[in-house]
Design a protein around this motif. Structure first.
Motif, PDB file in Angstrom:
ATOM      1  N   GLY A   1     -92.956 -29.305   9.700  1.00  0.00           N
ATOM      2  CA  GLY A   1     -92.517 -28.424  10.778  1.00  0.00           C
ATOM      3  C   GLY A   1     -93.579 -28.095  11.811  1.00  0.00           C
ATOM      4  N   GLY A   2     -94.848 -28.419  11.522  1.00  0.00           N
ATOM      5  CA  GLY A   2     -95.915 -28.107  12.469  1.00  0.00           C
ATOM      6  C   GLY A   2     -97.194 -27.666  11.773  1.00  0.00           C
ATOM      7  N   ASP A   3     -98.084 -27.023  12.542  1.00  0.00           N
ATOM      8  CA  ASP A   3     -99.430 -26.717  12.074  1.00  0.00           C
ATOM      9  C   ASP A   3     -99.627 -25.244  11.734  1.00  0.00           C
ATOM     10  OD1 ASP A   3    -100.025 -29.350  12.575  1.00  0.00           O
ATOM     11  OD2 ASP A   3    -101.158 -28.965  14.411  1.00  0.00           O
ATOM     12  N   LEU A   4    -100.433 -25.012  10.687  1.00  0.00           N
ATOM     13  CA  LEU A   4    -100.926 -23.686  10.348  1.00  0.00           C
ATOM     14  C   LEU A   4    -102.442 -23.737  10.292  1.00  0.00           C
ATOM     15  CD1 LEU A   4     -98.471 -22.685   7.461  1.00  0.00           C
ATOM     16  CD2 LEU A   4     -98.504 -21.771   9.790  1.00  0.00           C
ATOM     17  N   GLN A   5    -103.096 -22.656  10.747  1.00  0.00           N
ATOM     18  CA  GLN A   5    -104.548 -22.540  10.668  1.00  0.00           C
ATOM     19  C   GLN A   5    -104.889 -21.663   9.469  1.00  0.00           C
ATOM     20  OE1 GLN A   5    -106.074 -24.463  12.930  1.00  0.00           O
ATOM     21  NE2 GLN A   5    -104.038 -24.872  13.782  1.00  0.00           N
ATOM     22  N   ILE A   6    -105.717 -22.192   8.574  1.00  0.00           N
ATOM     23  CA  ILE A   6    -106.082 -21.475   7.353  1.00  0.00           C
ATOM     24  C   ILE A   6    -107.604 -21.292   7.307  1.00  0.00           C
ATOM     25  CG2 ILE A   6    -105.898 -21.373   4.855  1.00  0.00           C
ATOM     26  CD1 ILE A   6    -103.182 -21.503   6.255  1.00  0.00           C
ATOM     27  N   VAL A   7    -108.029 -20.057   7.092  1.00  0.00           N
ATOM     28  CA  VAL A   7    -109.443 -19.739   6.932  1.00  0.00           C
ATOM     29  C   VAL A   7    -109.621 -19.029   5.593  1.00  0.00           C
ATOM     30  CG1 VAL A   7    -111.421 -18.469   7.855  1.00  0.00           C
ATOM     31  CG2 VAL A   7    -109.750 -19.503   9.425  1.00  0.00           C
ATOM     32  N   TRP A   8    -110.566 -19.521   4.791  1.00  0.00           N
ATOM     33  CA  TRP A   8    -110.942 -18.835   3.547  1.00  0.00           C
ATOM     34  C   TRP A   8    -112.304 -18.215   3.776  1.00  0.00           C
ATOM     35  CZ3 TRP A   8    -112.253 -21.407  -1.815  1.00  0.00           C
ATOM     36  CH2 TRP A   8    -112.285 -20.402  -2.797  1.00  0.00           C
ATOM     37  N   GLY A   9    -112.321 -16.900   4.005  1.00  0.00           N
ATOM     38  CA  GLY A   9    -113.522 -16.217   4.437  1.00  0.00           C
ATOM     39  C   GLY A   9    -114.536 -16.010   3.322  1.00  0.00           C
ATOM     40  N   GLU A  10    -115.737 -15.629   3.707  1.00  0.00           N
ATOM     41  CA  GLU A  10    -116.786 -15.324   2.739  1.00  0.00           C
ATOM     42  C   GLU A  10    -116.432 -14.092   1.915  1.00  0.00           C
ATOM     43  OE1 GLU A  10    -119.249 -17.302   2.054  1.00  0.00           O
ATOM     44  OE2 GLU A  10    -118.636 -18.672   3.648  1.00  0.00           O
ATOM     45  N   ASP A  11    -115.469 -13.297   2.399  1.00  0.00           N
ATOM     46  CA  ASP A  11    -114.990 -12.137   1.641  1.00  0.00           C
ATOM     47  C   ASP A  11    -113.943 -12.528   0.595  1.00  0.00           C
ATOM     48  OD1 ASP A  11    -112.925 -12.791   3.341  1.00  0.00           O
ATOM     49  OD2 ASP A  11    -112.732 -10.790   4.236  1.00  0.00           O
ATOM     50  N   ASN A  12    -113.713 -13.838   0.432  1.00  0.00           N
ATOM     51  CA  ASN A  12    -112.772 -14.400  -0.548  1.00  0.00           C
ATOM     52  C   ASN A  12    -111.318 -14.169  -0.172  1.00  0.00           C
ATOM     53  OD1 ASN A  12    -112.239 -15.899  -2.932  1.00  0.00           O
ATOM     54  ND2 ASN A  12    -111.887 -14.038  -4.106  1.00  0.00           N
ATOM     55  N   ARG A  13    -111.038 -13.798   1.074  1.00  0.00           N
ATOM     56  CA  ARG A  13    -109.668 -13.561   1.514  1.00  0.00           C
ATOM     57  C   ARG A  13    -109.203 -14.727   2.390  1.00  0.00           C
ATOM     58  NH1 ARG A  13    -108.421  -8.486  -0.055  1.00  0.00           N
ATOM     59  NH2 ARG A  13    -106.461  -8.502   1.096  1.00  0.00           N
ATOM     60  N   ILE A  14    -107.926 -15.056   2.237  1.00  0.00           N
ATOM     61  CA  ILE A  14    -107.322 -16.160   2.993  1.00  0.00           C
ATOM     62  C   ILE A  14    -106.597 -15.583   4.203  1.00  0.00           C
ATOM     63  CG2 ILE A  14    -105.787 -18.150   2.900  1.00  0.00           C
ATOM     64  CD1 ILE A  14    -105.904 -17.882  -0.190  1.00  0.00           C
ATOM     65  N   ARG A  15    -106.843 -16.166   5.375  1.00  0.00           N
ATOM     66  CA  ARG A  15    -106.143 -15.743   6.587  1.00  0.00           C
ATOM     67  C   ARG A  15    -105.404 -16.934   7.183  1.00  0.00           C
ATOM     68  NH1 ARG A  15    -110.712 -12.923   5.831  1.00  0.00           N
ATOM     69  NH2 ARG A  15    -110.514 -10.646   5.912  1.00  0.00           N
ATOM     70  N   MET A  16    -104.130 -16.719   7.405  1.00  0.00           N
ATOM     71  CA  MET A  16    -103.242 -17.773   7.895  1.00  0.00           C
ATOM     72  C   MET A  16    -102.700 -17.389   9.262  1.00  0.00           C
ATOM     73  SD  MET A  16     -99.518 -18.830   6.349  1.00  0.00           S
ATOM     74  CE  MET A  16     -99.067 -17.100   6.478  1.00  0.00           C
ATOM     75  N   THR A  17    -102.779 -18.312  10.204  1.00  0.00           N
ATOM     76  CA  THR A  17    -102.252 -18.075  11.549  1.00  0.00           C
ATOM     77  C   THR A  17    -101.277 -19.185  11.912  1.00  0.00           C
ATOM     78  OG1 THR A  17    -104.320 -17.007  12.246  1.00  0.00           O
ATOM     79  CG2 THR A  17    -102.859 -17.778  13.986  1.00  0.00           C
ATOM     80  N   GLY A  18    -100.125 -18.785  12.461  1.00  0.00           N
ATOM     81  CA  GLY A  18     -99.144 -19.783  12.862  1.00  0.00           C
ATOM     82  C   GLY A  18     -97.975 -19.151  13.580  1.00  0.00           C
ATOM     83  N   PRO A  19     -97.055 -19.972  14.076  1.00  0.00           N
ATOM     84  CA  PRO A  19     -95.927 -19.474  14.866  1.00  0.00           C
ATOM     85  C   PRO A  19     -94.835 -18.850  14.017  1.00  0.00           C
ATOM     86  CG  PRO A  19     -95.807 -21.845  14.669  1.00  0.00           C
ATOM     87  CD  PRO A  19     -97.103 -21.438  14.025  1.00  0.00           C
ATOM     88  N   ALA A  20     -94.026 -18.037  14.660  1.00  0.00           N
ATOM     89  CA  ALA A  20     -92.799 -17.482  14.090  1.00  0.00           C
ATOM     90  C   ALA A  20     -91.821 -17.295  15.244  1.00  0.00           C
ATOM     91  CB  ALA A  20     -93.056 -16.162  13.378  1.00  0.00           C
ATOM     92  N   THR A  21     -90.538 -17.428  14.950  1.00  0.00           N
ATOM     93  CA  THR A  21     -89.531 -17.413  16.012  1.00  0.00           C
ATOM     94  C   THR A  21     -88.286 -16.664  15.549  1.00  0.00           C
ATOM     95  OG1 THR A  21     -90.287 -19.573  16.795  1.00  0.00           O
ATOM     96  CG2 THR A  21     -88.104 -18.848  17.530  1.00  0.00           C
TER      97      THR A  21
END
Length: 269
Positions: free
Chosen positions: A236-256
């Motif tokens: 369906g498309g792309d998601l941006q995933i960051v696993w930070g040094e604080d051990n937390r996962i952050r996900m960015t992507g579209p919603a409609t």
């Protein structure tokens, strides 16, 4: 009674959203969830989302799969709910409290900390979850991750070559996974890019899976296949995933938001 709903999607992973915060709704039964999500005779969606008041967050989000089962987390739905809310929001889920904020055409979600212990996945018995000594046909040595729900991630040369409709339910229902499992087949194309397909527990193949993208990214990072920030490309498309040094996962992507409507509750009860 007549109930209002909002139809939404994140990268084609679609939801029927019911809001029970202002007025109580009848109990969501397995049969009702199955009827609403049915694409031939219901409204049709990958998950039914019910918003309720929360004592610990701004709202509570409940998630029901097409098989009628309730699950703990859904990353794409969390982005959709953040967009619907319209501002930064704390969302109580079965997998914990998630923080989300809407952005340009979507949202960023703090998905929390991944869990890797065998009994946190959970598995039926102890084993190394980084490279599990198990296999099913051509898929073997997966990484197991819990990101609010359980995932098994297989890294293979070409994720499009797998008959996921055939092998997905076999792995999902294997006794090794007492709560069943989401099945991810992934191909790492670069240090910052992964291609991914997902068989979702209780839902089947979907165009996108937010928790699957998070689990797969973290699994690749643990295996040193990628850096700590990646683009995950799903059908369906792309998601941006960051696993930070604080051990937390952050996900960015579209919603409609696709459309709004209403239905007679008794038609699906």
């Amino acid at each position: 009674m007549r109930a209002a709903f909002t139809k939404m999607h994140g990268l084609g992973n679609d939801f029927v959203v019911l809001d029970a915060r202002a007025a109580d709704l009848p109990v969501i039964t397995t049969g009702f969830a199955r009827a609403i999500t049915d694409r031939r005779t219901g409204i049709g969606c990958d998950q039914l989302i019910v918003l309720e008041p929360s004592d610990t967050a701004d709202l509570r989000m409940r998630i029901f799969n097409p098989d009628g089962g309730e699950v703990g987390a859904c990353g794409n739905a969390t982005r959709a709910v953040a967009l619907l809310h319209g501002s930064a929001v704390q969302i109580e889920t079965g997998g914990g409290i998630l923080n989300a904020r809407p952005g340009d055409g979507g949202a960023t979600v703090d998905m929390g900390q991944p869990r890797f212990d065998w009994d946190a996945i959970p598995l039926a018995y102890p084993m190394d979850t980084l490279a599990m000594p198990v296999g099913w046909e051509a898929l073997d040595n997966p990484t197991a991750v819990n990101v609010g729900n359980p995932h098994a991630v297989f890294f293979i040369p070409d994720c499009d070559a797998v008959d996921l409709a055939q092998i997905g339910p076999v792995i999902e229902q294997d006794p090794l996974f007492p709560e069943r499992v989401n099945v991810n087949v992934a191909t790492v194309t670069d240090r910052d890019h992964i291609r991914l397909r997902v068989w979702e527990r209780g839902a089947g193949i979907t165009r996108a899976c937010g928790t699957g993208a998070c689990a797969t990214a973290v699994a690749a990072m643990r295996r040193n296949l990628t850096d700590r920030e990646v683009t995950v490309t799903l059908p369906g498309g792309d998601l941006q995933i960051v696993w930070g040094e604080d051990n937390r996962i952050r996900m960015t992507g579209p919603a409609t938001e696709a459309y709004r409507g209403s239905f007679e509750w008794d038609d699906f009860a």
